[in-house]
Design a protein around this motif. Sequence first.
Motif, PDB file in Angstrom:
ATOM      1  N   ARG A   1      13.301  20.872  39.387  1.00 11.13           N
ATOM      2  CA  ARG A   1      12.748  20.615  40.882  1.00 11.13           C
ATOM      3  C   ARG A   1      11.692  21.630  40.689  1.00 11.13           C
ATOM      4  NH1 ARG A   1      15.815  19.042  45.060  1.00 11.13           N
ATOM      5  NH2 ARG A   1      16.869  17.221  44.458  1.00 11.13           N
ATOM      6  N   ALA A   2      11.729  22.886  40.246  1.00  8.58           N
ATOM      7  CA  ALA A   2      10.613  23.680  40.511  1.00  8.58           C
ATOM      8  C   ALA A   2       9.167  23.139  39.881  1.00  8.58           C
ATOM      9  CB  ALA A   2      10.871  24.870  39.764  1.00  8.58           C
TER      10      ALA A   2
ATOM     11  N   HIS B   1      18.603  21.406  36.413  1.00  9.95           N
ATOM     12  CA  HIS B   1      18.527  20.687  37.699  1.00  9.95           C
ATOM     13  C   HIS B   1      17.339  21.599  38.641  1.00  9.95           C
ATOM     14  CE1 HIS B   1      18.854  18.443  41.316  1.00  9.95           C
ATOM     15  NE2 HIS B   1      19.211  19.533  41.931  1.00  9.95           N
ATOM     16  N   ILE B   2      17.382  22.804  38.833  1.00  9.46           N
ATOM     17  CA  ILE B   2      16.619  23.779  39.538  1.00  9.46           C
ATOM     18  C   ILE B   2      15.118  23.960  38.823  1.00  9.46           C
ATOM     19  CG2 ILE B   2      18.149  24.915  41.042  1.00  9.46           C
ATOM     20  CD1 ILE B   2      18.010  27.328  39.170  1.00  9.46           C
TER      21      ILE B   2
ATOM     22  N   TRP C   1      23.127  23.043  36.424  1.00 14.28           N
ATOM     23  CA  TRP C   1      22.382  23.512  37.361  1.00 14.28           C
ATOM     24  C   TRP C   1      21.023  23.967  37.035  1.00 14.28           C
ATOM     25  CZ3 TRP C   1      22.255  22.982  42.418  1.00 14.28           C
ATOM     26  CH2 TRP C   1      21.406  23.852  43.277  1.00 14.28           C
ATOM     27  N   LEU C   2      21.087  24.938  36.358  1.00 11.68           N
ATOM     28  CA  LEU C   2      19.807  25.648  35.534  1.00 11.68           C
ATOM     29  C   LEU C   2      18.728  24.536  35.293  1.00 11.68           C
ATOM     30  CD1 LEU C   2      18.402  28.174  34.798  1.00 11.68           C
ATOM     31  CD2 LEU C   2      19.294  27.889  32.425  1.00 11.68           C
TER      32      LEU C   2
ATOM     33  N   ILE D   1      15.787  31.460  33.982  1.00  6.54           N
ATOM     34  CA  ILE D   1      15.076  30.150  34.785  1.00  6.54           C
ATOM     35  C   ILE D   1      13.644  30.187  34.257  1.00  6.54           C
ATOM     36  CG2 ILE D   1      14.365  29.597  36.891  1.00  6.54           C
ATOM     37  CD1 ILE D   1      16.794  31.419  38.265  1.00  6.54           C
TER      38      ILE D   1
ATOM     39  N   HIS E   1       8.024  20.342  41.977  1.00  6.78           N
ATOM     40  CA  HIS E   1       7.437  20.782  43.087  1.00  6.78           C
ATOM     41  C   HIS E   1       5.929  21.185  43.013  1.00  6.78           C
ATOM     42  CE1 HIS E   1       7.189  22.701  47.075  1.00  6.78           C
ATOM     43  NE2 HIS E   1       6.950  23.984  46.650  1.00  6.78           N
ATOM     44  N   ARG E   2       5.753  21.917  41.731  1.00  2.86           N
ATOM     45  CA  ARG E   2       4.477  22.451  41.619  1.00  2.86           C
ATOM     46  C   ARG E   2       3.932  21.362  40.505  1.00  2.86           C
ATOM     47  NH1 ARG E   2       7.958  26.239  42.122  1.00  2.86           N
ATOM     48  NH2 ARG E   2       7.508  27.913  43.612  1.00  2.86           N
TER      49      ARG E   2
ATOM     50  N   GLU F   1       9.710  33.924  46.315  1.00  6.65           N
ATOM     51  CA  GLU F   1      10.847  33.096  45.587  1.00  6.65           C
ATOM     52  C   GLU F   1      11.693  34.030  44.556  1.00  6.65           C
ATOM     53  OE1 GLU F   1      10.005  29.219  44.111  1.00  6.65           O
ATOM     54  OE2 GLU F   1      11.751  29.359  42.769  1.00  6.65           O
TER      55      GLU F   1
END
Lengths: 386, 225
Positions: free
Chosen positions: A13-14, A9-10, A6-7, A309, A17-18, A292
Amino acid sequence: MTRRRWLAHIVLRALVHRWGRTLLLLAVLTLASSLATALGLVSASMKARVAEETRKYGANLVIMPESARVEVGSGGLRFGAVGEPSYLSQDQVLAALAKSGVKGDYSFHLKGALTLKGVQIPCEGVDFTQVRRLSPWWQVAGDWPRAGEVLGGSDLTPRYHVHTGDLFDFDGGKRPLRVRVAGLVSTGGEEDGTLFIDLKELQDQMGRPGQVSQVRLLADTGKGSLQEQAASLQRFLPGAVVKELRQVGRTSEELLGKVQLLMLLVTAVVLVTAGSSVAGTMSTAVLERGKEIGLLKAMGGSRWDLLKIFSAEALLLGVGSGVGGFLLGGLIAKFVASSVFAADAALRLEFFPVAVGVSLLLALAGSVGPLLSVFKLDPVQSLRGE
Amino acid sequence: MAAAIIETSQLTRSYGDICALKPLDLCVPEGEWLTVMGHSGSGKSTLLNLLGGLDRPTGGSISVRGTDLATLSEDGLARFRRDCVGIIFQQHHLIPYLTALENVMMSQYFHSVPDEAEARHALERVGLGHRLKNRPGELSGGEQQRVCIARAIINSPRLLLGDEPTGNLDHKSTTMVMELLRDLRDEDRFSIVMVTHNQEVAAWGDRTIHMDDGCLVREERTKGC
């Protein structure tokens, strides 16, 4: 889904996204890492090139017995030797080479004299294979000797009428010796006045089996400075003197050292600049992501969770740009080495950890400040956008 | 009478010379829906932040489910937030690059382990089973607020805090959200503390307290819908 997946994955994604900021960070880190890799590769290539060049000058170290006789002479004149001749044991030298870890080509030399029709001719016993490898500048008219053959110095022709193909019967040794002159050597040095004979044969003639009067060594300078290698050998040869034969090797080493230092300083400046750039970009990212971060804290994210993170983002950027930096650095090194040093700088796998390490270190070092501010961010203020 | 989930005694919060919350004694029984009303600057959001462990009091005590929040460390407060509280914000505060499903799973990540099936179920409970893969930018305000509610309830908190949860919604969406909160509370029996300006929204609660200038000035029972 596991927490680790999960870590990842996010974090991905982050970063996606940027993408603009991510690309900027990747570019900065990749450039820094590629520069470090390229300079490392060029430096290694230069070292190899210098070693190759100095190899053309022959041996760079000479080992002599401590009380070796000194030849006295001026120009082409020889007045004889001062002091008692003394010798080194071949086995002792070989053992010292093994123990000291000094690597390179070597040749054993035994100096003596043989009598030809009542006249003493200076002789040198050598292993022709070794000499040929170590003295590529020797110009031989005729052939290199095989069994039962010798190599005459070019000055012996006018003095003693030595010609290629001649058969000579020497005496004055332990037993009569008949040899054929395979060729004449011309070096422009003292070798021109010497008759070169098989080392083992001369040792037998002189009654000095396994003994030599000099060892010439072309030490591999890639394994450490010449001075260090001489000192290292000296430790294992108490009865001998190890000297640097020429200053060529030392000068090349010093020059190389200075160039390497210059490259190191340039790399350090680039790395500091890149680090500052990363820190600036990361700080901006943290500021932009204040809400965030506040939200993550409000949801129960501990400081450690947030640290994980943001560190994972830095880690991913570091590894990604490290791989890119390694490949780009290889290309830059190839270009610089071929265009500036006329050498080839092949991509070497041992520089992969260097490339990844540099970008990782930069990414993490640049993130320290922003990460500390993540620690301190007040969730209420962040959510309000203050 | 049910045991108290929230108990404050002389609870105070000052910012320098400004006293945002004057000594407050408050008791909220388990399962109660408490509405906090007041003008801007009356101290209601300050109270909510203190109850949610997002802020620390400067005086008095605050206990939620028997835990004295004033004594908790920074990490202790983080644990408290993820284990005991669900927060619904006026601005939704969803992570823009994650889908509705992932936003809910993010809350699970801090609590235990992200579980897609559970997160999907939570979104289905708020009527967003068909919007799992949509990002916040693709959802209406009401839908975003429902994602926020799903995220708040996913870890089965005993206390749900709402900071003007309908402040940005139209009448229809407001009613939908309030009905949803009522149904969820009826099923899960958690307590709610909700800050609002809206009288109609306040009417959904069991009790309303009115605050002014950091003080509790009035308290009234509401019928609850």
